[in-house]
Design a protein around this motif. Structure first.
Motif, PDB file in Angstrom:
ATOM      1  N   SER A  11       9.517  -1.584   0.439  1.00  0.00           N
ATOM      2  CA  SER A  11       9.563  -2.723   1.350  1.00  0.00           C
ATOM      3  C   SER A  11      11.004  -3.064   1.718  1.00  0.00           C
ATOM      4  CB  SER A  11       8.904  -3.939   0.696  1.00  0.00           C
ATOM      5  OG  SER A  11       7.581  -3.645   0.294  1.00  0.00           O
ATOM      6  N   TYR A  16       6.394  -4.412   4.534  1.00  0.00           N
ATOM      7  CA  TYR A  16       6.018  -3.840   3.249  1.00  0.00           C
ATOM      8  C   TYR A  16       5.552  -2.395   3.413  1.00  0.00           C
ATOM      9  CZ  TYR A  16       5.783  -8.831   2.234  1.00  0.00           C
ATOM     10  OH  TYR A  16       6.070 -10.174   2.112  1.00  0.00           O
ATOM     11  N   GLN A  17       5.951  -1.580   2.450  1.00  0.00           N
ATOM     12  CA  GLN A  17       5.480  -0.201   2.374  1.00  0.00           C
ATOM     13  C   GLN A  17       5.614   0.271   0.936  1.00  0.00           C
ATOM     14  OE1 GLN A  17       7.637   2.861   4.589  1.00  0.00           O
ATOM     15  NE2 GLN A  17       5.683   3.748   5.227  1.00  0.00           N
ATOM     16  N   GLU A  19       4.982   3.731  -1.924  1.00  0.00           N
ATOM     17  CA  GLU A  19       4.770   5.166  -2.110  1.00  0.00           C
ATOM     18  C   GLU A  19       4.107   5.397  -3.467  1.00  0.00           C
ATOM     19  OE1 GLU A  19       7.586   8.546  -0.878  1.00  0.00           O
ATOM     20  OE2 GLU A  19       7.973   8.299  -3.030  1.00  0.00           O
ATOM     21  N   ARG A  30       2.679   7.829   1.144  1.00  0.00           N
ATOM     22  CA  ARG A  30       3.159   6.510   1.555  1.00  0.00           C
ATOM     23  C   ARG A  30       2.085   5.761   2.333  1.00  0.00           C
ATOM     24  NH1 ARG A  30       9.470   7.372   3.537  1.00  0.00           N
ATOM     25  NH2 ARG A  30      10.246   8.110   1.517  1.00  0.00           N
ATOM     26  N   SER A  31       1.992   4.490   2.042  1.00  0.00           N
ATOM     27  CA  SER A  31       1.084   3.647   2.799  1.00  0.00           C
ATOM     28  C   SER A  31       1.699   3.319   4.152  1.00  0.00           C
ATOM     29  CB  SER A  31       0.795   2.358   2.030  1.00  0.00           C
ATOM     30  OG  SER A  31       1.993   1.611   1.861  1.00  0.00           O
ATOM     31  N   ALA A  32       0.863   2.888   5.086  1.00  0.00           N
ATOM     32  CA  ALA A  32       1.362   2.506   6.406  1.00  0.00           C
ATOM     33  C   ALA A  32       2.241   1.262   6.286  1.00  0.00           C
ATOM     34  CB  ALA A  32       0.187   2.239   7.343  1.00  0.00           C
ATOM     35  N   PHE A  33       3.264   1.192   7.090  1.00  0.00           N
ATOM     36  CA  PHE A  33       4.178   0.054   7.062  1.00  0.00           C
ATOM     37  C   PHE A  33       3.468  -1.202   7.588  1.00  0.00           C
ATOM     38  CE2 PHE A  33       7.509  -2.607   8.986  1.00  0.00           C
ATOM     39  CZ  PHE A  33       8.325  -2.791   7.877  1.00  0.00           C
ATOM     40  N   GLN A  34       3.557  -2.288   6.813  1.00  0.00           N
ATOM     41  CA  GLN A  34       2.941  -3.561   7.193  1.00  0.00           C
ATOM     42  C   GLN A  34       4.046  -4.564   7.519  1.00  0.00           C
ATOM     43  OE1 GLN A  34      -0.402  -4.805   4.552  1.00  0.00           O
ATOM     44  NE2 GLN A  34       0.125  -2.977   3.343  1.00  0.00           N
ATOM     45  N   ARG A  35       4.136  -4.918   8.786  1.00  0.00           N
ATOM     46  CA  ARG A  35       5.186  -5.842   9.205  1.00  0.00           C
ATOM     47  C   ARG A  35       4.888  -7.244   8.675  1.00  0.00           C
ATOM     48  NH1 ARG A  35       9.308  -5.535  12.427  1.00  0.00           N
ATOM     49  NH2 ARG A  35       8.695  -3.425  13.079  1.00  0.00           N
ATOM     50  N   ALA A  84      -2.410  -1.650   0.667  1.00  0.00           N
ATOM     51  CA  ALA A  84      -1.887  -0.303   0.483  1.00  0.00           C
ATOM     52  C   ALA A  84      -2.720   0.475  -0.526  1.00  0.00           C
ATOM     53  CB  ALA A  84      -0.433  -0.364   0.031  1.00  0.00           C
TER      54      ALA A  84
END
Length: 208
Positions: A11, A16-17, A19, A30-35, A84
């Protein structure tokens, strides 16, 4: 919550992200980036405040001073991690033998229902055993052969010619100048052989 010891927090200030890593092969997903919507709002406030100045600029400064620690267990981060985990869980299996999380693609024995560390695939294990046995047999066969019958083990091997300094690969004579690689001298008193460079005979002490 699963995955408490095999993930990294990637993050940043914008969102947030995470691995997640397989505990056998180390492959990561890796999870998708969460703004982060709140951080986005603060960024907009800073932009508007810097443009108009005055009260809005003061609000922008307040937003900068408000510390948002992502290392703590904030509710926003917990929600992001939960999302995630839901996203990445189908790629992993938890082994009931060792309790480790394994990637389903490379490290999971679907037929047995355990990881390859606890329940290796039979064909792969046979192949590894055959390769190991073949390697050991090669070493055994190599040891059985006499590799020293043509070597002069009684003479100290030299890697540099004492006369011309050329690097050599053993033998009795230098390939560059023909000098002996193991020159010797004989004592004039007792006849004992000594190495070249010796000043006194090691057997009788006579000066060479």
């Amino acid at each position: 919550m699963p995955f408490t010891d095999n993930f990294s927090d990637l993050s940043n200030a914008q969102g947030y992200q995470f691995e997640f890593r397989c505990e056998r092969c180390g492959n990561g997903y890796r999870s998708a980036f969460q703004r982060d919507a709140m951080e986005t709002g603060r960024s907009m406030l800073r932009a508007v405040g810097s443009f108009f100045g005055g009260t809005l600029q003061q609000l922008s400064s307040s937003a900068d001073q408000w510390k948002y620690d992502r290392a703590t267990n904030s509710s926003a981060k917990d929600r992001a991690l939960t999302g995630a985990v839901e996203e990445i869980t189908p790629r992993f299996r938890q082994c009931r033998g060792c309790s480790d999380w394994m990637c389903a693609d490379q490290c999971w024995n679907e037929e047995i229902g355990q990881c390859l560390r606890c329940s290796p695939i039979v064909a792969e294990e046979i192949s590894r055993a055959q390769a190991a046995a073949q390697r050991d047999q090669i070493w055994d066969k190599a040891r059985e052969k006499n590799w020293t019958k043509d070597l002069d083990l009684g003479t100290r091997a030299k890697l540099t010619c004492p006369d011309c300094g050329l690097k050599v690969d053993g033998g009795k004579f230098c390939t560059g100048c023909g000098s002996s690689l193991a020159p010797t001298v004989h004592c004039g008193e007792c006849g004992k052989e000594s190495k070249a460079g010796a000043v006194f005979c090691a057997d009788c002490g006579h000066r060479l």
